[in-house]
Scaffold this active site. Structure first.
Site, short mmCIF file in Angstrom:
data_model
loop_
_atom_site.label_atom_id
_atom_site.label_comp_id
_atom_site.label_asym_id
_atom_site.label_seq_id
_atom_site.Cartn_x
_atom_site.Cartn_y
_atom_site.Cartn_z
N ASP A 1 -8.18 -6.48 -5.49
CA ASP A 1 -7.94 -5.30 -4.65
C ASP A 1 -8.97 -4.22 -4.94
OD1 ASP A 1 -6.93 -3.12 -3.26
OD2 ASP A 1 -4.85 -3.53 -3.78
N HIS B 1 -6.77 -6.58 -1.15
CA HIS B 1 -5.75 -5.56 -0.86
C HIS B 1 -4.77 -6.01 0.23
CE1 HIS B 1 -3.93 -1.62 -0.80
NE2 HIS B 1 -4.16 -1.48 0.48
N ASP C 1 0.84 -1.19 0.00
CA ASP C 1 0.00 0.00 0.00
C ASP C 1 0.89 1.25 0.00
OD1 ASP C 1 -2.89 1.06 0.51
OD2 ASP C 1 -1.74 1.97 2.13
#
Length: 387
Positions: A336, A364, A205
């Site tokens: 995701d 994700h 991320d």
């Protein structure tokens, strides 16, 4: 699976001359079937509730033991440094294994760590066997617990970092004013490494932007950089959820679910820019964990912290002479919802890495939804020599 052993008792004696009234076969089987269906349903509901309660209890205990009352945390508390089982006596207190209530898919088979490492390749022959795991915005070192266990059992050394104001790091997230301040636990760790020691960085991320920042500062200490469903930016780009600069990837309106989930925090007053971003807990599953086990979602719901706003606005300064010398790899997460696969592929096209891997069925948070498959890819990358 049934019991391994079954005890047999002698059959009771049957009294002669006494009639036995039997129910019709169809009535008996129907009644038993209904009763068994109710029992199985009750057991499933009970097991799911128990798993979530245990995860919540474990997370709360973890935070109380590691974060309660820590007003002046030293640097070493912001890093979880773990070693293979053979060193430091970790066999006494092994990291908990995954216990998922969902059905395991064929893309993430239940394999033992030794099955994931080719037996003809020795870890001592690798350039480095030290992984440094960098979490994403709002997460902490706690999110890597499955990956840490699998890598350690395969003989690797693992360091999971809590960035400033994340995990058990006690700093107030609202007070983070720059990207350098946010990534300081990571850069401090790299700075203390011996000159000849190298590590493999893994960024998830917003952690992708963080490892890019570190690659510019310490390219000689980083063997490989792995971007896991992460922001892989180029010079002059920033990781921001709303933007006006057309060069930036995270455009406003580009992700409706993200827009609905984020809550801006104004610790310095409404007349100042936001100090942090919070995430609506009721939407966490859809945004971050749509393929993850319930117990991991429960853990995240009590462990996630605010995302500092200033660092996500800051544009990176990356050069070919430093950042560009580090070998990069990208791991896609097709399911995701936070960084959609189309956006992941846009970043890959803008700055192609050495190789791209795809985790089929991963959301994700692949460290929760596909831990075994993720582990396999990490080990494979660690073994890849320079062409």
């Amino acid at each position: 699976m049934g019991n391994l052993c079954t005890c047999f008792a002698p059959k009771p004696a049957v009294k002669r001359g006494r009639s036995v009234k039997r129910l019709p076969a169809n009535s008996s089987s129907q009644t038993a079937s209904n009763r068994w269906t109710r029992v199985r349903s009750a057991r499933k509901d009970s097991n799911d509730s128990l798993i979530q309660e245990q995860a919540l209890a474990a997370a709360l205990m973890f935070r109380q033991q590691n974060g309660a009352g820590a007003t002046t945390a030293a640097f070493d508390r912001s890093v979880s440094h773990r070693y293979p089982n053979g060193n430091a006596g970790s066999k006494k207190n092994p990291l908990p294994r995954s216990a998922s209530s969902r059905a395991r898919s064929l893309t993430d088979p239940l394999l033992q760590p030794h099955q994931l490492v080719n037996q003809d390749i020795k870890l001592d022959d690798l350039e480095t066997k030290h992984f440094v795991l960098v979490h994403g915005g709002g997460f902490g070192a706690w999110c890597w617990y499955k990956t840490i266990a699998l890598l350690e059992e395969s003989g690797f050394t693992v360091t999971a970092v809590d960035l400033t104001g994340s995990g058990v790091h006690s700093f107030d997230t609202n007070g983070i004013a720059s990207l350098s301040q946010y990534v300081k636990p990571l850069t401090d760790f790299l700075e203390k490494l011996a000159d000849e020691e190298k590590v493999i960085l893994v960024g998830h991320d917003f952690g992708g932007a963080c490892i890019s920042y570190a690659m510019e500062l310490f390219p000689h200490k980083i063997s490989k950089a792995i971007f896991l469903a992460a922001a892989m930016l180029v010079d002059g780009q920033s990781f921001r959820y709303s933007a006006t600069n057309k060069r930036e990837l995270f455009q406003s309106g580009g992700n409706d679910l993200m827009q609905k989930t984020q809550i801006f925090v104004y610790a310095n007053g409404k007349d100042h820019p936001p100090s942090a971003i919070d995430l609506d807990k009721s939407l966490l599953r859809d945004l971050l964990f749509n393929q993850s086990p319930a117990k991991d979602i429960a853990l995240a719901s009590v462990s996630m912290r605010l995302i500092p706003f200033a660092p996500v606005l800051e544009k990176l300064c990356l050069s070919d002479a430093k950042h560009g010398t580090v070998r990069r790899f990208y791991i896609e997460a097709p399911e995701d919802n936070a960084i959609p696969i189309t956006l992941q592929q846009t970043m890959i096209s803008s700055s192609p890495p050495e190789k791209v891997f795809r985790l089929k069925g991963a959301d994700h948070s692949p460290f929760f939804s596909k831990p075994q498959a993720l582990h396999k890819i990490l080990v494979e990358i660690s073994k890849m020599n320079k062409a």
